[in-house]
Structures are given as structure tokens and as C-alpha cells.
Design an enzyme around this catalytic site. Structure first.
Site, PDB file in Angstrom:
ATOM      1  N   ARG A 163      -6.050 -16.224  11.901  1.00 45.39           N
ATOM      2  CA  ARG A 163      -6.969 -17.548  11.516  1.00 45.39           C
ATOM      3  C   ARG A 163      -7.128 -18.173  12.681  1.00 45.39           C
ATOM      4  O   ARG A 163      -8.426 -18.798  12.971  1.00 45.39           O
ATOM      5  CB  ARG A 163      -6.137 -18.207  10.352  1.00 45.39           C
ATOM      6  CG  ARG A 163      -6.459 -17.659   9.155  1.00 45.39           C
ATOM      7  CD  ARG A 163      -5.453 -18.092   7.994  1.00 45.39           C
ATOM      8  NE  ARG A 163      -4.084 -17.546   8.235  1.00 45.39           N
ATOM      9  CZ  ARG A 163      -3.116 -18.168   7.447  1.00 45.39           C
ATOM     10  NH1 ARG A 163      -3.408 -18.927   6.527  1.00 45.39           N
ATOM     11  NH2 ARG A 163      -1.829 -17.952   7.518  1.00 45.39           N
ATOM     12  N   CYS A 173      -6.881 -24.284  13.820  1.00 39.97           N
ATOM     13  CA  CYS A 173      -7.048 -23.891  12.131  1.00 39.97           C
ATOM     14  C   CYS A 173      -6.379 -24.897  11.298  1.00 39.97           C
ATOM     15  O   CYS A 173      -5.271 -25.198  11.932  1.00 39.97           O
ATOM     16  CB  CYS A 173      -6.420 -22.368  12.398  1.00 39.97           C
ATOM     17  SG  CYS A 173      -6.052 -21.826  10.609  1.00 39.97           S
ATOM     18  N   TYR A 218       0.745  -1.235   0.041  1.00 38.51           N
ATOM     19  CA  TYR A 218      -0.114  -0.058  -0.076  1.00 38.51           C
ATOM     20  C   TYR A 218       0.687   1.083  -0.039  1.00 38.51           C
ATOM     21  O   TYR A 218       2.121   1.196  -0.092  1.00 38.51           O
ATOM     22  CB  TYR A 218      -0.941  -0.003   1.202  1.00 38.51           C
ATOM     23  CG  TYR A 218      -1.896  -1.023   1.189  1.00 38.51           C
ATOM     24  CD1 TYR A 218      -2.674  -1.256   0.206  1.00 38.51           C
ATOM     25  CD2 TYR A 218      -1.852  -2.015   2.133  1.00 38.51           C
ATOM     26  CE1 TYR A 218      -3.595  -2.495   0.096  1.00 38.51           C
ATOM     27  CE2 TYR A 218      -2.810  -3.188   2.111  1.00 38.51           C
ATOM     28  CZ  TYR A 218      -3.829  -3.228   1.085  1.00 38.51           C
ATOM     29  OH  TYR A 218      -4.594  -4.282   0.985  1.00 38.51           O
TER      30      TYR A 218
HETATM   31 FE1  SF4 Z   1      -9.445 -19.775   7.985  1.00 36.43          FE
HETATM   32 FE2  SF4 Z   1      -9.573 -22.405   7.465  1.00 36.43          FE
HETATM   33 FE3  SF4 Z   1      -8.291 -21.749   9.650  1.00 36.43          FE
HETATM   34 FE4  SF4 Z   1     -10.795 -21.396   9.453  1.00 36.43          FE
HETATM   35  S1  SF4 Z   1      -9.528 -23.316   9.616  1.00 36.43           S
HETATM   36  S2  SF4 Z   1      -9.552 -19.865  10.075  1.00 36.43           S
HETATM   37  S3  SF4 Z   1     -11.050 -21.097   7.247  1.00 36.43           S
HETATM   38  S4  SF4 Z   1      -7.456 -21.005   7.464  1.00 36.43           S
END
Ligand code: SF4
Ligand code: ADP
Length: 640
Positions: A279, A302, A135
Site C-alpha cells: 500500500r 497511505c 493456499y
Molecule cells: Fe490503498 Fe487507501 Fe493506502 Fe491508497 S491510501 S494504498 S487506497 S489503503
């Protein structure tokens, strides 16, 4: 919606919850990407919804003030964008920004200050200056893009002048009550020169003591936001390990951390002072609380699939594979940890232990219902177990493992493995309600995105396989054509898997690029790179015509040019067929024959409509949430 989502993270124990990038002025408009804005005083009350929700749970709220420069096309506002020079729009749109003159720079500083004051009025505690990710401020800092001859160009000191001024002016405006943080990148671009990396470090050293907090990342967002298929958690450490040695200010970074040990190790080794998470906090908003309470086995980790990120490109709210309540905190008022207790003593039979069946069982069990979960095979997990064995997808197994671990703690849920049920078996269980979650299978007949009907049998002959066959362990020998008319991750993965067995592979797709939908998950570039590096031949823009067991005939999607590719096998990655035979067998029978004693039969997940793993988890979750609850106004989602 965003306020409720962020309030939930605060409730889950995160110390600071930040907005996404927050535009300071209409000349930096990122629509259709969903972002926050503080363009005028009228936006203060919008942002205050979030700060209130976060403060209600004792956390601090941060705002990432942002100016896009040459990445903003300003589709919505139709304002001209500004940047250090009139370089092309870096998001690929046919607009160039105007090269900023001195009065533009003065205006930008004024807008930033005004936005910071609005942030303070909205009760934010931490105000960011955003100097990364390609940016505006990155372009001022970089000798490659900054060719100015005034006091904002030339030496490092000059190129960093604007960033320094913004930090100083933000501190002067809001520093009496808010901390000022800088989001800054230290390198990590593919092919980045040593000179640039050194310059980034020099600049950080020069400004080391200016902000109250350094939030460090790398310029290449696809790498920073890397999927688990290509990037391990903690992958930023190699770039940013030096930062704490050049500043006394606290340092934070991200790294898709889900393991408390990995987090503690970074702090203990002096890499960071705080653990940042996007995430991991999406997959489990209650991760900090679970660490605090020592409930590590309850953390929903995650999997690094980046389905959450698809909303950014699609302009839609966030979704998560592991956490089906993500984005539904306001709309459906779902809480990731809390669900209504059961309303009756009904028993439920779930057929199929893929992500849909497992999630339905977990949540019905949590509600207190007695659940029988029948699975045809010895292994639970359905498609997740099969797909997690594909190259690079091992973290995906967490979708299964988390749910099985939770279910095994519940007395209410009984698991029956190696139990392939037919309709008579289902009836004989005596369950009050039946949920069919029997999944879907890959088709062999060629029906796909660019050819939405099956090929004639005479057009497809010879050794024709599907991803299911490959995942079941079949390995074609000799040259294999993988035909990808699905365009998400499966085609590339199947080509990679076969190639790794030493076979020659050609991937053919009617799309113009390989694994086109992987753009939304930020991994398409890396998929194509991997295939090219492995030596997989790529034929994009070609549609399948026929296979006779020796030659795969394809035709160019733009011209009539045909090609014959000799191949011993053809793998069809096209579309999936719902495995709904059991559902069909019971569909009307339970209603017509009350003596059977079944009160409902519902199909969920891929058996209803083949889609993402995230959609199956969501379907299972939604079934369990709404089961036995009389629909009323409160159950309707809020779409406003
Ligand atoms: Fe993102 Fe997949 Fe992690 Fe959920 S499981 S936070 S959708 S990367
Ligand atoms: P979803 O994504 O909808 O959960 P999956 O394909 O991942 O679907 O999982 C479906 C599961 O259902 C698989 O584990 C499969 O073995 C199982 N299954 C399919 N048919 C039956 C059946 N008749 N009885 C029991 N289990 C079945």
C-alpha cells in the site's frame, strides 16, 4: 497496464518490484480476482512486459509463483482443484478440491518447476514459492488440515516435505540466475492455537537456510492487510520478531509503513533486512526516491482505507484514494509526479476545499495556473476533516494534510477560508474558469439503496438526524436507532460513535450483514465484531417503515414480520444529496451572459455525483490534467 504500473514503482526507486500472486497452472485459477499467470510459454511475453518495465529503471523483478488449492474454484478453467485433502472451498464456493494422490503431487512439482523456468525466461530475478494465506502449501504444513498417512503427512518434517521439495527444485531450475524466496506465515490467525504457532516456527527453523530470502507475513490476510481503522502500521512485528534469530537468510515483511523512521527502526532493531510495501508503494510510488532526496514532507502517505483492495473482490484494476494516478499509468498515461505545464494564462476559481477541490488546486498549481480556492468554513478538507474525527479514522486526515502542505508551498494558489460564495461572489472574482466542488450532504428523507424514493413526511417524525449532524457534534440521548441503508462504513461508524458516548444503540439495516460493502475493503468482519463487543444491538434484514418520535417501525425484508423499536432518535445513514445549488445558479448564466466573463463552469466530486473520497480526489485530479488541453486521440484512455 500492470507492466506500466510496476515500471512506475521501479522509477520511483523501489529496489524490487513483484507481481501479485502468479498462478502456475489452470487448476489454480482465481478469476474474477485479477492475478498473473505463467501457465504456458505463451504467458512469458506477457510477464516480460513487466520485467522489462522494471529493469528499465534498474530495479529487480520478482514473481510470486502460486497454487491456490482449496481456495481456487476454477470458475474460468473448469479444472478440478487439488489440495492436501478434499476440504471445502475456503473462498466460500460450492466446490471441493480433490485429495492429491502421489501422481498429483508429482504433477504439481513438475508444474511449479516449469513455471519457474518460464519465470526465468521472462527475465525475473526473484522467484517465489508461495506458502501462506490459506493456499495449498499452508494446508500441507498444518496438522489441522493435513491428515495424510503417507510421507507428506504426520510429522512436521513430512508435512513440510512438499514445500522443501519445491524450494529445492526451484533453486535447481533457476538458481543459477534467480534468487528463490519463500512467502511464509508465522501466525496471527484469530483464535489460532499455541500449538499451531509453535509448529509454524518449528517448520521455519527446519527450512531456515533453504531459500535465499524469507518474505514473512501472517495467515490471516484481513489482519495482514488490515485497515487503519482497526490495525496500526507495523502490526506484524509482534508475530515475526523472532524470524531473524533462526535464519541467516535475509528477511522482509510488510506493515503499511509510510514513516521512514519506523522503517529504519525495524532494520536497526534487527527485525527485518528489507522493508516491504504494497500500500505505501501504491499511495506513493516515489516514496523511496523522496526518502533518498530528503523530501520527507512530499511523501503521500497511505491512509489505510483499502480502496486499493476493492479491485481484488470486484475484479477491476487498482484504485487508490491518495494516488489518483494509480492504475492510470498506461490507460491515461498519467505520471504521479509529472504533469504538463500550463497552456494559457487563464485563472481558475475553485469553490470548496474538500478532497476534490484540494486536489484540483494542487495539480492546477503544479501546472502553473493562478488558482483561487474558496472554502466556506475555517477548516480545509471537507468531508475528510469531518470523517477523520470518527473512531479509528484519524489516518484519513492525510488526504487533506498532504494536499494542503503541497499547496501552501505554491505561490500560484491562494486560499480563502470562511468564504461561502454565492453566484454573485463567484462572478465578482473575475476568474476565467470556475470549478464547483461543494460536496454533498446526507439526506434525512429516507431515500436509500433499498427505498430509492423519499418517505412521506407523515412517516418520518421526531428527532431525525443524519451523519452530518453527528459529525457536527450532536449527540442523541437515550436509545438511538441508526438506520443503515448505505451499507458501507458510515453506518457502523455512526453507531460506534454514539455508543461511545454511553448511549444504547440499535443498528438496523435492510442488508443481511452489517456494512456489507466493507467486505471489499477486508474490514467487514472487524466492523461487526467491534459493534457486537460494544453492545450495539444489530437488526439485519429489516427495512424502515416509519418513525413517530417514539417507535421506529421496521419490517423484515423476507417476511411481513414487523418490529417496533422504541427510540428517542433515528439517525438516517441512507444516501447523499449533491450540494449543487451554486452550480445550478451558474449553470446556464455564464453561457447566456458573455458579459460575466466566465469561460467555463464545471462541477466535480460529490457535488457532481456523491461517491468515495477516492472518486473526489480522482475527479479533482482529472479536471486539472485535462484543463485547457485540447482533446485529441492521445487523451483518450486505452481500454484494451
Ligand atoms: Fe490503498 Fe487507501 Fe493506502 Fe491508497 S491510501 S494504498 S487506497 S489503503
Ligand atoms: P468533495 O468530496 O467533492 O471534495 P466535500 O464535501 O468533501 O466534497 O467538500 C466540499 C467543501 O465545499 C466543504 O468543505 C464545504 O464547506 C465547501 N463548500 C460548500 N459550499 C460552499 C460554498 N458555497 N462556498 C465555499 N465553499 C463551499
Amino acid at each position: 497496464m500492470a507492466a506500466a504500473l510496476r515500471g512506475m514503482k521501479a522509477e520511483g526507486g523501489w529496489g524490487v518490484v513483484c507481481t501479485e500472486w502468479c498462478s502456475i497452472h489452470p487448476s489454480s485459477d482465481d478469476l474474477p480476482h485479477p492475478n498473473a499467470a505463467l501457465w504456458s510459454d505463451r504467458h512469458i511475453k506477457d510477464q516480460a512486459l513487466m520485467t522489462d518495465a522494471v529493469h528499465d529503471h534498474g530495479a529487480l523483478a520478482g514473481v510470486e509463483l502460486w497454487f491456490g488449492g482449496a481456495r481456487s474454484a476454477n470458475h474460468y478453467t473448469r479444472e478440478t482443484a487439488y489440495d492436501v485433502a478434499s476440504i471445502p472451498n475456503l473462498a466460500g464456493h460450492p466446490y471441493q478440491p480433490r485429495s492429491m494422490d502421489k501422481s498429483d503431487i508429482r504433477n504439481l512439482r513438475h508444474w511449479h518447476r516449469e513455471a519457474a523456468l518460464r519465470a526465468k525466461a521472462a527475465e525475473f530475478d526473484i522467484v517465489y514459492v508461495y506458502a501462506t494465506h490459506g493456499y495449498l502449501l499452508s494446508h500441507f504444513l498444518s496438522a489441522e488440515t493435513n491428515d495424510r498417512t503417507d510421507e507428506y503427512g504426520g510429522s512436521m518434517e513430512n508435512r513440510a516435505r512438499l514445500l522443501r521439495e519445491l524450494i529445492e527444485e526451484t533453486k535447481e531450475a533457476v538458481g543459477d540466475r534467480c534468487a528463490v524466496a519463500v512467502r511464509y506465515s508465522v501466525g496471527g490467525d484469530d483464535g489460532e492455537s499455541d500449538t499451531l504457532t509453535t509448529e509454524r516456527r518449528d517448520c521455519l527453523e527446519m527450512l531456515a537456510e533453504y531459500p535465499d530470502l524469507w518474505d514473512i507475513n501472517i495467515n490471516n490476510y484481513e489482519r495482514e492487510m488490515g485497515v487503519s481503522r482497526f490495525f496500526e502500521s507495523g502490526s506484524l512485528e509482534e508475530y515475526m520478531a523472532f524470524v531473524k534469530s533462526v535464519t541467516t537468510k535475509p528477511v522482509v515483511t510488510v506493515g503499511r509503513f509510510t514513516s521512514p523512521d519506523a522503517m529504519a527502526s525495524q532494520v536497526r532493531r534487527g527485525i527485518v533486512d528489507f522493508i516491504g510495501a504494497a500500500r505505501p508503494s501504491i499511495a506513493d510510488p516515489f516514496l523511496p526516491q523522496k526518502i533518498f532526496e530528503g523530501r520527507l514532507e512530499d511523501i503521500r502517505e497511505c491512509i489505510g482505507c483499502n480502496i486499493c483492495y476493492t479491485g481484488d473482490g470486484l475484479g477491476t484494476p487498482i484504485r487508490c484514494t491518495q494516488n489518483p494516478t494509480m492504475g492510470e499509468e498506461y490507460r491515461r498515461q498519467w505520471h504521479p509526479e509529472i504533469i504538463a505545464q500550463k497552456d494559457s494564462d487563464s485563472t481558475v476559481l475553485i469553490v470548496g476545499a474538500g478532497p476534490a477541490g484540494l486536489e484540483a488546486a494542487r495539480m492546477l498549481g503544479q501546472r502553473g495556473y493562478r488558482v483561487m480556492l474558496a472554502e466556506a468554513t475555517r477548516t480545509l478538507g471537507g468531508r475528510v476533516t469531518r470523517e477523520a474525527a470518527l473512531p479509528g479514522l484519524n489516518e484519513w486526515i492525510r488526504v487533506r494534510d498532504y494536499r494542503v502542505q503541497q499547496i501552501e508551498k505554491m505561490n500560484e494558489v491562494e486560499i480563502f477560508r470562511e468564504s461561502e460564495l454565492n453566484s454573485e461572489d463567484v462572478i465578482s472574482t473575475g476568474a476565467d474558469h470556475v470549478v464547483i466542488a461543494t460536496g454533498a450532504s446526507w439526506r434525512k428523507d429516507g431515500l436509500g439503496r433499498s427505498h430509492p424514493f423519499a418517505y412521506a413526511a407523515s412517516e418520518l417524525q421526531g428527532n431525525i438526524l443524519t451523519p452530518d449532524d453527528i459529525m457536527d457534534g450532536q449527540t442523541p440521548s437515550g436509545h438511538t436507532v441508526v438506520y443503515d441503508d448505505d451499507s458501507f462504513y458510515m453506518g457502523g461508524l455512526i453507531a460506534e460513535k454514539i455508543c461511545l458516548t454511553g448511549q444504547q444503540v440499535t443498528l438496523v439495516t435492510p442488508a443481511d450483514v452489517v456494512s456489507a460493502w466493507c467486505d471489499y475493503t477486508s474490514e467487514r468482519f472487524y466492523v461487526q465484531k467491534r459493534l457486537l463487543e460494544l453492545g450495539v444491538a444489530l437488526q439485519t434484514g429489516f427495512q424502515l417503515v416509519s418513525y413517530n418520535g417514539h417507535d421506529v417501525r421496521v419490517v423484515n425484508t423476507y417476511t411481513d414480520r414487523t418490529l417496533a423499536i422504541s427510540a428517542n432518535a433515528l439517525v438516517m445513514v441512507t444516501a447523499r444529496q449533491p450540494n449543487d445549488r451554486l452550480y445550478r445558479a451558474l449553470e446556464t448564466r455564464w453561457q447566456e451572459d458573455s458579459a460575466i466573463g466566465i469561460r467555463s463552469v464545471t462541477r466535480i466530486g460529490d457535488c457532481e455525483a456523491p461517491a468515495l473520497i477516492a472518486a473526489s480526489v480522482y475527479a479533482g485530479h482529472r479536471f486539472a490534467r485535462e484543463f485547457d488541453i485540447k482533446p485529441d486521440a492521445e487523451m483518450n484512455p486505452r481500454y484494451e
